[in-house]
Design a protein around this motif. Structure first.
Motif, PDB file in Angstrom:
ATOM      1  N   HIS A 117      41.613  45.033  54.962  1.00 47.74           N
ATOM      2  CA  HIS A 117      41.406  44.054  53.900  1.00 47.74           C
ATOM      3  C   HIS A 117      39.944  44.051  53.454  1.00 47.74           C
ATOM      4  CE1 HIS A 117      45.387  42.360  54.811  1.00 47.74           C
ATOM      5  NE2 HIS A 117      45.069  42.576  56.077  1.00 47.74           N
ATOM      6  N   ASP A 118      39.708  43.490  52.289  1.00 44.72           N
ATOM      7  CA  ASP A 118      38.344  43.418  51.759  1.00 44.72           C
ATOM      8  C   ASP A 118      37.458  42.503  52.598  1.00 44.72           C
ATOM      9  OD1 ASP A 118      39.579  44.854  49.759  1.00 44.72           O
ATOM     10  OD2 ASP A 118      38.725  43.671  48.114  1.00 44.72           O
ATOM     11  N   TYR A 119      37.998  41.359  52.987  1.00 41.25           N
ATOM     12  CA  TYR A 119      37.207  40.328  53.648  1.00 41.25           C
ATOM     13  C   TYR A 119      38.006  39.689  54.782  1.00 41.25           C
ATOM     14  CZ  TYR A 119      35.162  40.647  48.948  1.00 41.25           C
ATOM     15  OH  TYR A 119      34.643  41.108  47.771  1.00 41.25           O
ATOM     16  N   THR A 120      37.296  39.048  55.701  1.00 37.13           N
ATOM     17  CA  THR A 120      37.979  38.194  56.668  1.00 37.13           C
ATOM     18  C   THR A 120      38.693  37.069  55.925  1.00 37.13           C
ATOM     19  OG1 THR A 120      36.317  38.682  58.355  1.00 37.13           O
ATOM     20  CG2 THR A 120      37.658  36.706  58.678  1.00 37.13           C
ATOM     21  N   LEU A 121      38.030  36.486  54.938  1.00 34.49           N
ATOM     22  CA  LEU A 121      38.616  35.579  53.974  1.00 34.49           C
ATOM     23  C   LEU A 121      37.762  35.650  52.725  1.00 34.49           C
ATOM     24  CD1 LEU A 121      36.682  32.716  53.870  1.00 34.49           C
ATOM     25  CD2 LEU A 121      37.726  32.482  56.120  1.00 34.49           C
ATOM     26  N   PRO A 122      38.340  35.476  51.545  1.00 35.77           N
ATOM     27  CA  PRO A 122      39.701  35.044  51.243  1.00 35.77           C
ATOM     28  C   PRO A 122      40.711  36.178  51.400  1.00 35.77           C
ATOM     29  CG  PRO A 122      38.594  35.599  49.218  1.00 35.77           C
ATOM     30  CD  PRO A 122      37.562  35.738  50.310  1.00 35.77           C
ATOM     31  N   ALA A 123      41.983  35.825  51.268  1.00 36.41           N
ATOM     32  CA  ALA A 123      43.027  36.842  51.254  1.00 36.41           C
ATOM     33  C   ALA A 123      42.768  37.803  50.097  1.00 36.41           C
ATOM     34  CB  ALA A 123      44.397  36.183  51.091  1.00 36.41           C
ATOM     35  N   THR A 124      42.879  39.082  50.365  1.00 39.26           N
ATOM     36  CA  THR A 124      42.641  40.090  49.326  1.00 39.26           C
ATOM     37  C   THR A 124      43.625  39.915  48.171  1.00 39.26           C
ATOM     38  OG1 THR A 124      41.829  41.616  51.004  1.00 39.26           O
ATOM     39  CG2 THR A 124      42.436  42.561  48.883  1.00 39.26           C
ATOM     40  N   ALA A 125      44.838  39.449  48.461  1.00 34.01           N
ATOM     41  CA  ALA A 125      45.827  39.238  47.403  1.00 34.01           C
ATOM     42  C   ALA A 125      45.319  38.268  46.338  1.00 34.01           C
ATOM     43  CB  ALA A 125      47.130  38.717  48.002  1.00 34.01           C
ATOM     44  N   CYS A 126      44.517  37.276  46.746  1.00 32.89           N
ATOM     45  CA  CYS A 126      43.962  36.327  45.776  1.00 32.89           C
ATOM     46  C   CYS A 126      42.989  37.026  44.838  1.00 32.89           C
ATOM     47  CB  CYS A 126      43.271  35.179  46.502  1.00 32.89           C
ATOM     48  SG  CYS A 126      44.380  34.163  47.497  1.00 32.89           S
ATOM     49  N   VAL A 127      42.177  37.916  45.394  1.00 34.44           N
ATOM     50  CA  VAL A 127      41.240  38.686  44.574  1.00 34.44           C
ATOM     51  C   VAL A 127      42.007  39.619  43.643  1.00 34.44           C
ATOM     52  CG1 VAL A 127      39.314  40.302  44.647  1.00 34.44           C
ATOM     53  CG2 VAL A 127      39.521  38.556  46.418  1.00 34.44           C
ATOM     54  N   LEU A 128      43.076  40.214  44.150  1.00 35.58           N
ATOM     55  CA  LEU A 128      43.874  41.133  43.348  1.00 35.58           C
ATOM     56  C   LEU A 128      44.574  40.421  42.189  1.00 35.58           C
ATOM     57  CD1 LEU A 128      45.397  43.271  46.229  1.00 35.58           C
ATOM     58  CD2 LEU A 128      43.886  44.103  44.421  1.00 35.58           C
TER      59      LEU A 128
END
Length: 360
Positions: A93-104
């Motif tokens: 994933h991109d980050y520990t948080l936020p969820a990558t799906a939110c960025v996508l």
């Protein structure tokens, strides 16, 4: 504990299209001659079937998935406002948080009404993602789902570890699924055996061992606590123990349809493992897809990528009854039989490092 291979039937779901993206950088396995010696590397190539891999420089899995998704959406002429669910399956994933799906969701310009979430799965991840998306669609919780599945395992592989250095490539994929009452039923079989968790693991970097104090997989000059560790012998034994039963359960579920399986698309672990599975299960070798030569083992992306490569790079529609099966890290396994009815397969997309996006 035993696996009973329960068949979970999902109705009213149609796969509409698949697109895949690879990073432009290519590493030849022969480039490891200086590290491991020509004889050793040639044996690795002969056993795994991997001759080269596409690997990222600064791109993330999400960047590759964005490229795949944008291509698929454009090819199918999809109205983005019609996508109400976004699932991102990855171990990188991109980050520990936020969820990558939110960025996508934001990067792809999907509506704010989109339900978006991450799933941390590896080798079985594509089929698990299909099952989750299909279950939401079948149950009425969604009408159109975008499943993004990808990994950049090269980021966590030590170049000094001969057990994995020549094996893993990077890829991102996109699959679009619709609610459709006329679609054929999809039987799924899923299973888990967490007793094998530490046989394929990156022990440090999570909250169990944030500071890398674990030493149980560390080998001086080979790998550290933040590098991928794979016990190949145990993974091989697990695969031979679980996958034939998985395939048998799906064959039994399929028997009632009176239809033949046109293609078997397994997780593209390596040629040695797939050859053993074919022999153990007495499958028709011509029906089993093997595409690792130019891409290697791409983890959760390997099944849709194998479908794409097998279809060709010019784009087109694919029809047939496909058995899909993923297995590995976890331990985890998942399989299904999907009826491909003119499923669009986008031409392969090659991405550059400039496609990487950093949240600011």
């Amino acid at each position: 504990m035993t696996a009973n291979n329960q068949v979970r039937l999902v109705k009213n779901v149609r796969i509409k299209g698949i697109a895949c993206a690879l990073p432009e950088k290519v590493e030849e396995v022969t480039s490891l001659y200086d590290s491991f010696g020509a004889d050793s590397v040639n044996k690795i190539i002969g056993s795994t079937g991997v001759e080269r891999r596409h690997v990222v420089t600064q791109e993330c899995s999400s960047d590759l998935c964005v490229s795949a998704a944008e291509r698929l959406i454009a090819d199918l002429g999809v109205d983005k406002s019609s996508i109400d669910t976004l699932i991102f399956v990855s171990q990188t994933h991109d980050y520990t948080l936020p969820a990558t799906a939110c960025v996508l969701q934001e990067r792809l310009g999907l509506p704010m009404q989109t339900a978006a979430f991450d799933v941390a799965m590896g080798c079985s991840g594509y089929v698990y993602g299909l099952w989750m998306a299909s279950s939401l669609l079948s149950g009425g919780g969604s009408r159109r789902a975008l499943l993004l599945v990808g990994d950049t395992i090269s980021k966590i592989v030590s170049p000094a570890d001969r057990s994995v250095a020549a094996l893993f490539g990077d890829a991102g994929t996109a699959t679009l699924l619709d609610f459709d009452p006329s679609a054929s039923d999809i039987p799924f079989v899923l299973g888990t055996d967490g007793r094998g968790a530490l046989n394929l693991v990156v022990p440090a970097g999570g909250y169990r061992d944030r500071n890398g104090s674990s030493t149980h997989t560390v080998e001086e000059g080979v790998r550290g606590p933040y590098d991928l560790y794979m016990n190949g012998a145990e993974i091989f034994a697990f695969t031979l123990a679980r996958v034939p039963a998985l395939v048998t359960a799906l064959h039994e579920a399929n028997a009632a349809t009176g239809k033949d399986i046109d293609k078997y698309v397994f997780h593209q672990a390596n040629r040695f493992m797939l050859d053993h599975l074919v022999k153990r299960m007495k499958l028709d070798r011509e029906k089993v897809v093997l595409d690792v030569t130019d891409v290697g083992n791409t983890s959760c992306a390997s099944i849709p990528l194998a479908i794409s490569l097998h279809t060709g790079k010019a784009g087109g529609n694919l029809s047939g009854r496909l058995m899909l099966a993923g297995f590995g890290v976890g331990y985890s396994w998942a399989g299904c039989i999907a009826e491909f009815d003119n499923v669009w397969i986008s031409p392969l997309t090659i991405t550059s490092a400039s496609d990487a996006e950093i949240l600011s």
